[in-house]
Design an enzyme around this catalytic site. Structure first.
Site, PDB file in Angstrom:
ATOM      1  N   ASP A  55     -22.923  -9.114 -18.815  1.00 38.38           N
ATOM      2  CA  ASP A  55     -21.668  -8.958 -19.541  1.00 38.38           C
ATOM      3  C   ASP A  55     -21.915  -9.401 -20.989  1.00 38.38           C
ATOM      4  O   ASP A  55     -22.407 -10.515 -21.226  1.00 38.38           O
ATOM      5  CB  ASP A  55     -20.627  -9.866 -18.877  1.00 38.38           C
ATOM      6  CG  ASP A  55     -19.220  -9.595 -19.342  1.00 38.38           C
ATOM      7  OD1 ASP A  55     -19.019  -9.421 -20.554  1.00 38.38           O
ATOM      8  OD2 ASP A  55     -18.328  -9.568 -18.475  1.00 38.38           O
ATOM      9  N   HIS A 107     -13.225  -8.431 -15.973  1.00 36.07           N
ATOM     10  CA  HIS A 107     -14.657  -8.200 -16.193  1.00 36.07           C
ATOM     11  C   HIS A 107     -15.339  -7.841 -14.871  1.00 36.07           C
ATOM     12  O   HIS A 107     -16.120  -6.895 -14.791  1.00 36.07           O
ATOM     13  CB  HIS A 107     -15.314  -9.463 -16.761  1.00 36.07           C
ATOM     14  CG  HIS A 107     -14.903  -9.747 -18.175  1.00 36.07           C
ATOM     15  ND1 HIS A 107     -15.748  -9.586 -19.237  1.00 36.07           N
ATOM     16  CD2 HIS A 107     -13.730 -10.155 -18.703  1.00 36.07           C
ATOM     17  CE1 HIS A 107     -15.117  -9.899 -20.351  1.00 36.07           C
ATOM     18  NE2 HIS A 107     -13.883 -10.259 -20.054  1.00 36.07           N
TER      19      HIS A 107
END
Ligand code: UDP
Length: 481
Positions: A126, A28
């Site tokens: 995110d 990520h």
């Protein structure tokens, strides 16, 4: 004293300030950091919020990013599990919950502080941490954009789970045939079987997020002002057009690492300052230099996946029996033993022999671009998949969780750039797959991998669709900041 006109003018000339909050997994962070660098290169003020563990790791392997981008700063937060790297990969649920609750406090603080920087004009979060923004919601009064770091095909699969439950294609019942086809996901007909759905559709494992949560988060991205994805139109076009019916403001910017390199190349100062190379572990690069072209299979299962010793031994024997040289990344936390930690098997600890090079962590993008590498055995994490694709390296996929089973199905059946080994782990199969990929079907795979690599590079290169989307996104971001 400043006049009102002066104040207005200075507010207009100050760069917009964007706060970026990735989930604390290496995959990520790598993806979202590329976006942060791209925004910094486009003269945004960027604050990147991460845990100390990830910050240290970035310092070690990515060099001094802040020196390269004076308008990008890191802010760290987190105690408890967030400071204990040993738990990463073993308790994702706890990790996600702590990131959300502790990160939320830090976000609130950063959005209200007056540190001399312009006020935060937008938060890019995110999508895996999407609940943070639903909880802070209107309180901050700042526009929120979601970054979805996984593939569009897996996002679309999660989005369709409620419908699959309604028409009884889900849940998967007990010991049923995993090859049963899933017919009700538009754009994925005649392609996806039970075993290719995101792993949580098979049932939940201890320490993971629940399927309900991931489905909720997929639907929740509809509340964001815009959704960003690390993919490209030529790769996932049919699924992206399905997604756009529900997410009209969706920007595809991938492959982001290619886009970042294109931008760096046009900003010579930034490219020249990308130093601190000496901090990377380069032993495996020297080993690769000594191997014949396209002879090596690179083996890595990303930053989080954990396996049993028995599984790793099957892989080891399969690789040894294939007689191909291999470079294997074995992280210290790659092995999970339910009945007491017995550590790595002796063979793997001894590591190097005449055909094997074993490292703790490799500069993966460089490894994949090396002339000696002819194949990649991967867990099909989305970054690894894109990086291999861009390098034109065919794959053997051994997916474990999350989007990986869906990605590997697309690698083998849609893009035809590799073999899907999912749900088996047997030395004979490993040996056969390595030989199929590297010898028997080598030309076929090389041809399709090279064609897709060209499309990926074109997409994110100057003037390509992802490159143009990025410029559209910049204009949009300025308009909302
Ligand atoms: N990676 C790396 N060196 C390694 C192993 C992995 O640099 O030895 C990087 C890899 O290049 C990729 C990321 O870690 O960018 C892994 O992300 P991915 O989405 O493939 O998998 P995850 O770790 O999220 O499961």
């Amino acid at each position: 004293m400043m006049s009102v006109e002066d104040k207005l003018e200075s507010a207009e000339t100050r760069p917009p300030h964007v706060l970026i909050f990735p989930a604390p997994g290496q995959g990520h962070v790598n993806t979202i950091l590329s976006l942060a660098e791209l925004l910094a290169l486009s003269d945004f003020q960027v604050t990147f919020l991460i845990t100390p563990h990830i910050h240290n790791r970035l310092r070690r392997f990515a060099g001094d990013i802040e020196a390269r981008h004076p308008n990008l700063t890191f802010e760290t937060f987190g105690h408890g599990v967030l400071q204990n790297p040993a738990l990463f990969g073993h308790n994702l649920k706890e990790l996600a919950e702590q990131t959300k609750s502790q990160g939320k406090l830090k976000l609130r603080e950063l959005c209200s502080e007056h540190s001399g920087k312009p006020k935060v004009g937008c938060i890019i979060v995110d999508a895996l941490l999407g609940q943070v923004d639903s909880e802070l919601g209107d309180e901050l009064g700042i526009p929120i954009i979601h970054f979805r770091t996984a593939s569009a095909c897996s996002f679309w699969a999660y989005f369709n789970v409620p419908k699959l439950l309604q028409c009884n294609e889900l849940p998967i019942k007990g010991e049923e045939d995993m090859d049963r086809e899933i017919t009700r996901i538009p754009g994925m007909e005649n392609l996806v079987r039970c075993r290719d759905l995101p792993a949580l559709c098979r049932g939940e494992r201890k320490g993971t997020l629940s399927l309900d949560t991931l489905v909720y988060l997929a639907l929740h991205s509809q509340q964001a002002k815009a959704v960003l994805m690390n993919t490209f139109e030529d790769l996932e076009g049919p699924v992206l057009s399905q997604l756009r019916r529900h997410f009209p403001s969706l920007y595809t910017l991938g492959p982001l690492h290619v886009l970042l390199n294109s931008k760096k190349a046009s900003k010579t100062a930034a490219a020249a300052a990308s130093g601190r190379e000496e901090e990377k572990d380069r032993t495996c690069m020297r080993w690769l230099d000594a191997q014949p072209p396209k002879s090596v299979i690179y083996v890595s299962f990303g930053s989080v996946a954990v396996y049993t010793r028995a599984q790793l031994m099957e892989i080891w024997h399969g690789l040894m029996n294939s007689k191909k040289p291999f470079l294997w990344v074995i992280r210290h936390d790659l092995v999970a033993e339910p009945d007491g930690d017995q550590g790595l098997p002796a063979e793997l600890q001894e590591g190097a022999n005449e055909r094997a090079c074993i490292v703790e962590w490799a500069p993966q993008q460089e490894v994949l671009e090396h002339a000696a590498v002819g194949g990649f055995m991967t867990h099909s994490g989305w970054n690894s998949t894109l990086e291999s694709m861009v390098a034109g390296v065919p794959m053997i996929c051994w997916p474990l969780f999350g989007d990986q089973p869906t990605n590997s199905r697309y690698v083998s059946e849609v893009w035809k750039i590799g073999l899907d080994m999912k749900d088996t782990c047997d030395r004979k199969i490993v040996e056969k797959m390595v030989n199929d990929l590297m010898v028997e079907r080598r030309q076929e795979f090389e041809k399709s991998a090279e064609a897709l690599a060209a499309l990926a590079r074109k997409s994110a290169g100057e003037g390509g669709p992802s490159y143009s989307n990025f410029h559209r996104f910049i204009e949009y971001l300025k308009s909302i900041c």
